[in-house]
Design a protein around this motif. Structure first.
Motif, PDB file in Angstrom:
ATOM      1  N   THR A   1      22.471  -2.218  -1.953  1.00  8.53           N
ATOM      2  CA  THR A   1      20.952  -1.884  -1.958  1.00  8.53           C
ATOM      3  C   THR A   1      20.740  -0.350  -2.315  1.00  8.53           C
ATOM      4  N   ALA A   2      19.297  -0.636  -3.146  1.00  7.85           N
ATOM      5  CA  ALA A   2      19.146   0.867  -3.422  1.00  7.85           C
ATOM      6  C   ALA A   2      18.739   1.620  -2.577  1.00  7.85           C
ATOM      7  N   SER A   3      18.839   2.973  -2.597  1.00 13.68           N
ATOM      8  CA  SER A   3      18.543   4.094  -1.413  1.00 13.68           C
ATOM      9  C   SER A   3      16.985   4.251  -1.807  1.00 13.68           C
ATOM     10  N   GLY A   4      16.729   4.239  -2.897  1.00 16.68           N
ATOM     11  CA  GLY A   4      15.229   4.636  -3.235  1.00 16.68           C
ATOM     12  C   GLY A   4      14.290   3.351  -3.409  1.00 16.68           C
ATOM     13  N   SER A   5      14.552   2.324  -2.877  1.00 13.91           N
ATOM     14  CA  SER A   5      13.674   1.118  -2.735  1.00 13.91           C
ATOM     15  C   SER A   5      12.347   1.214  -2.559  1.00 13.91           C
ATOM     16  N   GLY A   6      12.127   2.240  -1.626  1.00  8.11           N
ATOM     17  CA  GLY A   6      10.636   2.493  -1.284  1.00  8.11           C
ATOM     18  C   GLY A   6      10.013   1.745  -0.039  1.00  8.11           C
ATOM     19  N   SER A   7       9.057   2.251   0.386  1.00 12.18           N
ATOM     20  CA  SER A   7       8.444   1.659   1.720  1.00 12.18           C
ATOM     21  C   SER A   7       7.008   1.408   1.369  1.00 12.18           C
ATOM     22  N   PRO A   8       6.585   0.123   1.615  1.00  9.90           N
ATOM     23  CA  PRO A   8       5.322  -0.394   1.061  1.00  9.90           C
ATOM     24  C   PRO A   8       4.300   0.226   2.091  1.00  9.90           C
ATOM     25  N   ALA A   9       4.730   0.566   3.538  1.00 12.69           N
ATOM     26  CA  ALA A   9       3.853   1.254   4.557  1.00 12.69           C
ATOM     27  C   ALA A   9       3.455   2.848   3.863  1.00 12.69           C
ATOM     28  N   LEU A  10       4.548   3.358   3.380  1.00 11.69           N
ATOM     29  CA  LEU A  10       4.484   4.577   3.000  1.00 11.69           C
ATOM     30  C   LEU A  10       3.390   4.752   1.472  1.00 11.69           C
ATOM     31  N   ALA A  11       3.809   3.794   0.877  1.00 10.14           N
ATOM     32  CA  ALA A  11       2.999   3.704  -0.289  1.00 10.14           C
ATOM     33  C   ALA A  11       1.734   3.384  -0.224  1.00 10.14           C
ATOM     34  N   THR A  12       1.308   2.764   0.824  1.00 10.57           N
ATOM     35  CA  THR A  12      -0.170   2.412   1.211  1.00 10.57           C
ATOM     36  C   THR A  12      -0.991   3.752   1.789  1.00 10.57           C
ATOM     37  N   VAL A  13      -0.176   4.625   2.292  1.00  9.00           N
ATOM     38  CA  VAL A  13      -0.703   5.911   3.023  1.00  9.00           C
ATOM     39  C   VAL A  13      -0.938   6.775   1.739  1.00  9.00           C
TER      40      VAL A  13
ATOM     41  N   GLY B   1      -3.625   8.954  -7.073  1.00  8.09           N
ATOM     42  CA  GLY B   1      -2.498   8.976  -8.071  1.00  8.09           C
ATOM     43  C   GLY B   1      -1.080   9.092  -7.072  1.00  8.09           C
ATOM     44  N   LEU B   2      -1.175   9.443  -6.066  1.00  2.00           N
ATOM     45  CA  LEU B   2       0.235   9.677  -5.353  1.00  2.00           C
ATOM     46  C   LEU B   2       0.920   8.226  -5.072  1.00  2.00           C
ATOM     47  N   GLY B   3       0.072   7.288  -4.589  1.00  2.00           N
ATOM     48  CA  GLY B   3       0.773   5.826  -4.457  1.00  2.00           C
ATOM     49  C   GLY B   3       1.176   5.506  -5.769  1.00  2.00           C
ATOM     50  N   ALA B   4       0.759   5.742  -6.953  1.00  2.00           N
ATOM     51  CA  ALA B   4       1.336   5.151  -8.394  1.00  2.00           C
ATOM     52  C   ALA B   4       2.496   5.973  -8.635  1.00  2.00           C
ATOM     53  N   VAL B   5       2.353   7.538  -8.144  1.00  4.35           N
ATOM     54  CA  VAL B   5       3.652   8.316  -8.532  1.00  4.35           C
ATOM     55  C   VAL B   5       4.838   7.800  -7.778  1.00  4.35           C
ATOM     56  N   TYR B   6       4.753   7.506  -6.355  1.00  5.61           N
ATOM     57  CA  TYR B   6       5.649   6.881  -5.397  1.00  5.61           C
ATOM     58  C   TYR B   6       6.270   5.768  -6.064  1.00  5.61           C
ATOM     59  N   ASN B   7       5.502   4.965  -6.597  1.00  5.04           N
ATOM     60  CA  ASN B   7       6.047   3.638  -7.109  1.00  5.04           C
ATOM     61  C   ASN B   7       6.542   3.827  -8.789  1.00  5.04           C
ATOM     62  N   GLY B   8       6.805   5.268  -8.975  1.00  2.00           N
ATOM     63  CA  GLY B   8       7.058   5.290 -10.523  1.00  2.00           C
ATOM     64  C   GLY B   8       6.256   5.123 -11.595  1.00  2.00           C
ATOM     65  N   GLN B   9       5.007   4.950 -11.454  1.00  2.00           N
ATOM     66  CA  GLN B   9       4.058   4.585 -12.286  1.00  2.00           C
ATOM     67  C   GLN B   9       2.928   5.911 -12.671  1.00  2.00           C
TER      68      GLN B   9
ATOM     69  N   ALA C   1      -0.976   0.157  -4.249  1.00  2.00           N
ATOM     70  CA  ALA C   1       0.384   1.063  -4.278  1.00  2.00           C
ATOM     71  C   ALA C   1       1.312  -0.055  -3.218  1.00  2.00           C
ATOM     72  N   ASN C   2       0.611  -0.640  -2.383  1.00  2.00           N
ATOM     73  CA  ASN C   2       1.045  -1.749  -1.463  1.00  2.00           C
ATOM     74  C   ASN C   2       1.883  -2.730  -2.162  1.00  2.00           C
ATOM     75  N   ARG C   3       0.938  -3.735  -2.865  1.00  2.00           N
ATOM     76  CA  ARG C   3       1.454  -4.552  -3.558  1.00  2.00           C
ATOM     77  C   ARG C   3       2.433  -4.128  -4.359  1.00  2.00           C
ATOM     78  N   THR C   4       2.541  -3.204  -5.068  1.00  2.00           N
ATOM     79  CA  THR C   4       3.462  -2.655  -6.149  1.00  2.00           C
ATOM     80  C   THR C   4       4.753  -2.456  -5.513  1.00  2.00           C
ATOM     81  N   ALA C   5       4.934  -1.842  -4.206  1.00  2.00           N
ATOM     82  CA  ALA C   5       5.913  -1.293  -3.731  1.00  2.00           C
ATOM     83  C   ALA C   5       6.726  -2.699  -3.104  1.00  2.00           C
TER      84      ALA C   5
END
Length: 200
Positions: A52-64, A70-78, A123-127
């Protein structure tokens, strides 16, 4: 989003390990989890490494983080989406700092609040989609893959601000903004009724 290998083909999913966009030809499905060929080969040749990927990401953190422009999109690599979010947020703030009628300021405040909530939801849906190895959902749908909608929105806002300096159009929009709500409601009702009648 296009495939990272076949740049003229739409992506069908994302590699669970590296996050690379993959078309149906490039994706390797392993029990419902998508991998690119390189990552799958690495996993098979190095069984001691975690699959599994170590940097898969957290939907909860992406939402916050999505509540900060801009930060949510940056967290998701967009990163391009992050830039558009920041510019749109700055445009809203610039508008609210101008001298307008109370109605125009109310419309601007409502739109700004809706935009902030949209960024967090997006950001949540993308994560979540990245965790499942699916294509990232886009509120503007397939239009964004054919039309540069972000730049068009920014250009349109710039034109509106320039016209406002000359004709005070925001004040007029502020006086009649309930009409926009009525038009939106009628369009939504028309689409709903048209969809139900076509399905019956």
């Amino acid at each position: 989003m296009k495939c990272a290998v076949h740049t003229d083909v739409d992506a069908a999913g994302y590699c669970r390990n590296c996050g690379k966009a993959l078309c149906a030809q490039c994706a390797r499905d392993v029990r419902g989890i998508l991998y690119c060929e390189t990552c799958l080969a690495d996993i098979l040749t190095k069984p001691q490494a975690p699959a599994t990927a170590s940097g898969s990401g957290s939907p909860a953190l992406a939402t916050v983080l999505g509540f900060v422009p801009g930060l949510g999109a940056v967290y998701n690599g967009q990163y391009m989406k992050a830039l558009v979010h920041v510019l749109l947020f700055a445009a809203f703030i610039g508008f609210l700092n101008g001298n307008h009628s109370e109605g125009a300021d109310a419309v601007g405040g409502i739109l700004l609040s809706a935009f902030i909530v949209y960024m967090a939801i997006d950001a949540n849906r993308t994560a979540k989609a990245k965790l499942r190895g699916e294509p990232c959902p886009d509120a503007i749908g397939n239009i964004s893959s054919r039309v540069p909608l972000g730049p068009i929105i920014l250009i349109g806002l710039g034109v509106l601000f320039l016209l406002d300096r000359r004709f005070n159009i925001w004040d007029r929009i502020g006086e009649y903004w309930p009409v926009l709500l009525i038009v939106m409601g009628v369009l939504m009702l028309w689409r709903r009724m048209g969809g139900s009648s076509s399905s019956s």
